[in-house]
Each structure stands twice: as structure tokens, then as C-alpha cells.
Design an enzyme around this catalytic site. Structure first.
Site, PDB file in Angstrom:
ATOM      1  N   LEU A  38      10.893 -20.424  -5.265  1.00 17.09           N
ATOM      2  CA  LEU A  38      10.038 -19.524  -4.483  1.00 17.09           C
ATOM      3  C   LEU A  38       8.627 -19.672  -5.032  1.00 17.09           C
ATOM      4  O   LEU A  38       8.429 -19.651  -6.251  1.00 17.09           O
ATOM      5  CB  LEU A  38      10.504 -18.066  -4.646  1.00 17.09           C
ATOM      6  CG  LEU A  38       9.595 -17.002  -4.011  1.00 17.09           C
ATOM      7  CD1 LEU A  38       9.729 -17.002  -2.480  1.00 17.09           C
ATOM      8  CD2 LEU A  38       9.917 -15.605  -4.536  1.00 17.09           C
ATOM      9  N   ASP A  64       0.836  -1.201   0.000  1.00 14.65           N
ATOM     10  CA  ASP A  64       0.000   0.000   0.000  1.00 14.65           C
ATOM     11  C   ASP A  64       0.872   1.253   0.000  1.00 14.65           C
ATOM     12  O   ASP A  64       1.995   1.241   0.516  1.00 14.65           O
ATOM     13  CB  ASP A  64      -0.925  -0.033   1.232  1.00 14.65           C
ATOM     14  CG  ASP A  64      -2.099   0.922   1.077  1.00 14.65           C
ATOM     15  OD1 ASP A  64      -2.368   1.356  -0.059  1.00 14.65           O
ATOM     16  OD2 ASP A  64      -2.737   1.231   2.097  1.00 14.65           O
ATOM     17  N   HIS A 115       2.249   3.329  -9.059  1.00 15.35           N
ATOM     18  CA  HIS A 115       2.004   1.905  -9.328  1.00 15.35           C
ATOM     19  C   HIS A 115       3.172   1.321 -10.125  1.00 15.35           C
ATOM     20  O   HIS A 115       3.602   0.195  -9.884  1.00 15.35           O
ATOM     21  CB  HIS A 115       0.684   1.708 -10.082  1.00 15.35           C
ATOM     22  CG  HIS A 115      -0.523   2.134  -9.293  1.00 15.35           C
ATOM     23  ND1 HIS A 115      -0.704   1.790  -7.974  1.00 15.35           N
ATOM     24  CD2 HIS A 115      -1.613   2.869  -9.632  1.00 15.35           C
ATOM     25  CE1 HIS A 115      -1.844   2.305  -7.530  1.00 15.35           C
ATOM     26  NE2 HIS A 115      -2.408   2.971  -8.512  1.00 15.35           N
TER      27      HIS A 115
HETATM   28  C1  IPE Z   1      -5.391  -2.877  -0.196  1.00 16.80           C
HETATM   29  O1  IPE Z   1      -5.020  -1.560  -0.457  1.00 16.80           O
HETATM   30  C2  IPE Z   1      -5.415  -3.660  -1.439  1.00 16.80           C
HETATM   31  C3  IPE Z   1      -4.143  -3.757  -2.170  1.00 16.80           C
HETATM   32  C4  IPE Z   1      -2.972  -3.382  -1.753  1.00 16.80           C
HETATM   33  C5  IPE Z   1      -4.252  -4.378  -3.448  1.00 16.80           C
HETATM   34  P1  IPE Z   1      -6.095  -0.388  -0.483  1.00 16.80           P
HETATM   35  O2  IPE Z   1      -5.337   0.885  -0.518  1.00 16.80           O
HETATM   36  O3  IPE Z   1      -7.094  -0.599  -1.542  1.00 16.80           O
HETATM   37  O4  IPE Z   1      -6.793  -0.578   0.946  1.00 16.80           O
HETATM   38  P2  IPE Z   1      -7.907   0.262   1.722  1.00 16.80           P
HETATM   39  O5  IPE Z   1      -9.119   0.305   0.874  1.00 16.80           O
HETATM   40  O6  IPE Z   1      -7.337   1.618   1.958  1.00 16.80           O
HETATM   41  O7  IPE Z   1      -8.107  -0.484   2.994  1.00 16.80           O
HETATM   42  C1  IPE Z   2      -1.653   0.205  -3.356  1.00 14.58           C
HETATM   43  O1  IPE Z   2      -1.402   1.563  -3.393  1.00 14.58           O
HETATM   44  C2  IPE Z   2      -1.851  -0.383  -4.734  1.00 14.58           C
HETATM   45  C3  IPE Z   2      -3.236  -0.816  -5.023  1.00 14.58           C
HETATM   46  C4  IPE Z   2      -4.231  -0.839  -4.185  1.00 14.58           C
HETATM   47  C5  IPE Z   2      -3.482  -1.262  -6.382  1.00 14.58           C
HETATM   48  P1  IPE Z   2      -2.580   2.605  -3.343  1.00 14.58           P
HETATM   49  O2  IPE Z   2      -3.000   2.929  -4.736  1.00 14.58           O
HETATM   50  O3  IPE Z   2      -3.672   2.147  -2.456  1.00 14.58           O
HETATM   51  O4  IPE Z   2      -1.857   3.858  -2.718  1.00 14.58           O
HETATM   52  P2  IPE Z   2      -2.444   4.886  -1.656  1.00 14.58           P
HETATM   53  O5  IPE Z   2      -2.952   4.098  -0.487  1.00 14.58           O
HETATM   54  O6  IPE Z   2      -3.538   5.660  -2.331  1.00 14.58           O
HETATM   55  O7  IPE Z   2      -1.278   5.753  -1.306  1.00 14.58           O
HETATM   56 MG    MG Z   3      -4.124   2.400  -0.486  1.00 12.96          MG
END
Ligand code: IPE
Ligand code: IPE
Ligand code: MG
Length: 259
Positions: free
Chosen positions: A137, A26, A43
Site C-alpha cells: 500500500l 475532519d 486527535h
Molecule cells: C482540513 O481540515 C485539513 C485537515 C484535515 C488536515 P480543517 O478542519 O482545517 O479545514 P477547514 O479549515 O475547516 O476547511
Molecule cells: C481534523 O479535525 C484534524 C486536523 C485538522 C488536524 P479538526 O481538528 O479540524 O476537527 P473539527 O473540524 O474542529 O471538529
Molecule cells: Mg476541522
């Protein structure tokens, strides 16, 4: 089908290095925002971080790495971001699968992939077949994955089998139908980006997993960050419901027996 121990029925063997690490990657969006870049740049950088962590896991002897790439709730994001995430997933698959194979890595995807583009589905299937016999792995990507979806699909599969009618069913009958039914449960869970929640990741399997949360944003997470998480893991006392005294007693007994 071989069945791995369940942490609520058996006590798994514990090593200094976790056998299975599960990660919620995240913070990609915030990483990009800090740099005045579009979220997709975050990303993209996130894919680079995955590459580094795979390498670090192999070097440290970790056997299973499972990463959350797209949750069943991430469809709620703006259409444009979802589209770009899908494109990025496809490009990463096309570029990386052969390299994973060259490095002896087994690749798998868990989640409801039927919702993806046929091109993505084909790439996933080809990658899974190509790497099926690799053992260096076990690298699993959770895509359109949700812990509740996983439990529901396992229940449906279990009920479709006739055998449960005679014997009833238990935890093992269900868990063997989970998307990761053959893998050991994660020893260490890592979530980057500062949020302290599970966000519908491996709900069933995280029952006794050690949880580690870090403020580090995913694109910045590297081998040193992984080592910090492992160091934290090594400080934990995994009791699985028992007392500290019981653990100390069994350690003494093992020492006396020369184990
Ligand atoms: C969780 O991240 C899902 C992934 C990393 C794929 P999110 O950024 O979507 O999570 P929430 O919604 O803030 O909990
Ligand atoms: C996690 O990073 C990747 C996915 C959920 C695909 P985020 O896109 O949730 O990044 P933040 O949380 O907005 O910084
Ligand atoms: Mg996020």
C-alpha cells in the site's frame, strides 16, 4: 521517471475498487467536544481511526491511500493545539513506522516539512528510506501541505530545468514535479465531518476525482464507513467529459470483442 495518466489528457482505467483514495480527516475536535474532552483527545482517537482505515484499504486491494493530516493553513490554530498536534505526529511516527514496514507498506510525507522540528523531519526521512521498496500500500501523509503550495513548488522546479526552454512546457511537464507526480490521481475523495469543501488539498489531482462527503466524524470512521464510500463510488458514472451514450457504446464494443 514514470508518468501516470492524466485525467484531462487520457481516460484512466476504472475498476470497481478505487486505486487511490484521498481523505480529509475532519471532525476530531467536534468528536472530543461531544464527549466534553479536550480537542487533543479527538486527535488521539483520530490516529486510531487511521490505523483501521489502513488495514481496511489493504483488505480491499486499494493501492494508494493519501490522508490530510495538517494543512498549510492549520498553523492559524491556537499555538497550544499546533504544539500538541506536532507532538502527536512525532509519537505516531515513532510508534507506527516500524509497523508500517512490517506490513509491507510504503510510507511517504508530502508538504513543506522544512517547517517542522528536526526530530520530526528525521523520523519522516528514516521512515521513507526504510519503506522505500514496499509496494503493498502506498500510504502518503500530507503534512504542512497545501494544493497551491504544491502547484507553486512544481512550477519552480519545472522552470529550474533547462529543457522547457527548448520545447516550452505542457501539463505533463508540470505534473511530474507535483508532490505526488508518480501516483495515479485519486479515484475517490472522502471528507468526514460534514463540511463540503476541498480546503486546499490536492487541487490539481482532484480534477476528475469522485467526491464523497459524510457527516461521520473522523474518529468514528471505520471499515464499514469506507465500504459506504466505496459503494457510493461504484454508483457513479465516470464520464471524463464524454456522454453516457459513448460509454454504453464502448461497453457493447468490448463485449463483442470478448474484453
Ligand atoms: C482540513 O481540515 C485539513 C485537515 C484535515 C488536515 P480543517 O478542519 O482545517 O479545514 P477547514 O479549515 O475547516 O476547511
Ligand atoms: C481534523 O479535525 C484534524 C486536523 C485538522 C488536524 P479538526 O481538528 O479540524 O476537527 P473539527 O473540524 O474542529 O471538529
Ligand atoms: Mg476541522
Amino acid at each position: 521517471m514514470s508518468q501516470t495518466p492524466s485525467s484531462t489528457r487520457d481516460i484512466p482505467e476504472i475498476g470497481a475498487i478505487p486505486r487511490h483514495v484521498a481523505i480529509i480527516m475532519d471532525g476530531n475536535g467536534r468528536w472530543a467536544k461531544q464527549r466534553y474532552l479536550p480537542r487533543t483527545a479527538g486527535h488521539r482517537q483520530g490516529v486510531e481511526a487511521v490505523r483501521g482505515v489502513i488495514r481496511a484499504c489493504i483488505e480491499r486491494g486499494i493501492e494508494y491511500l493519501t490522508i490530510f493530516a495538517f494543512s498549510s493553513e492549520n498553523w492559524r490554530r491556537p499555538e497550544e493545539e499546533v504544539k500538541l498536534l506536532m507532538q502527536l505526529f512525532l509519537v505516531a511516527l515513532e510508534r507506527e513506522v516500524a509497523k508500517l514496514h512490517e506490513n509491507g507498506i510504503r510510507f511517504r510525507v508530502i508538504g513543506d516539512i522544512s517547517k517542522f522540528d528536526t526530530k520530526v523531519i528525521d523520523c519522516i526521512r528514516q521512515g521513507e528510506v526504510l519503506t522505500a521498496n514496499n509496494t503493498r500500500l502506498h500510504f502518503t501523509v500530507a503534512a504542512n501541505y497545501g494544493g497551491r503550495w504544491d502547484i507553486m513548488q512544481a512550477v519552480k522546479k519545472m522552470l529550474a530545468e533547462d529543457s522547457w526552454l527548448a520545447d516550452g512546457f505542457d501539463e505533463l511537464a508540470l505534473s511530474r514535479h507535483l508532490a505526488m507526480g508518480n501516483a495515479p490521481e485519486p479515484d475517490l475523495f472522502i471528507r468526514t465531518g460534514g463540511e463540503c469543501r476541498i480546503s486546499n488539498f490536492l487541487l490539481w489531482q482532484l480534477a476528475y476525482t469522485e467526491l464523497y462527503f459524510t457527516e461521520t466524524l473522523w474518529p468514528d470512521f471505520d471499515a464499514a464507513s469506507l465500504d459506504q464510500a466505496i459503494a457510493s463510488y461504484q454508483q457513479r458514472e465516470r464520464r471524463f467529459g464524454r456522454t453516457s451514450e459513448q460509454l454504453a457504446a464502448s461497453l457493447t464494443k468490448n463485449r463483442v470483442n470478448g474484453l
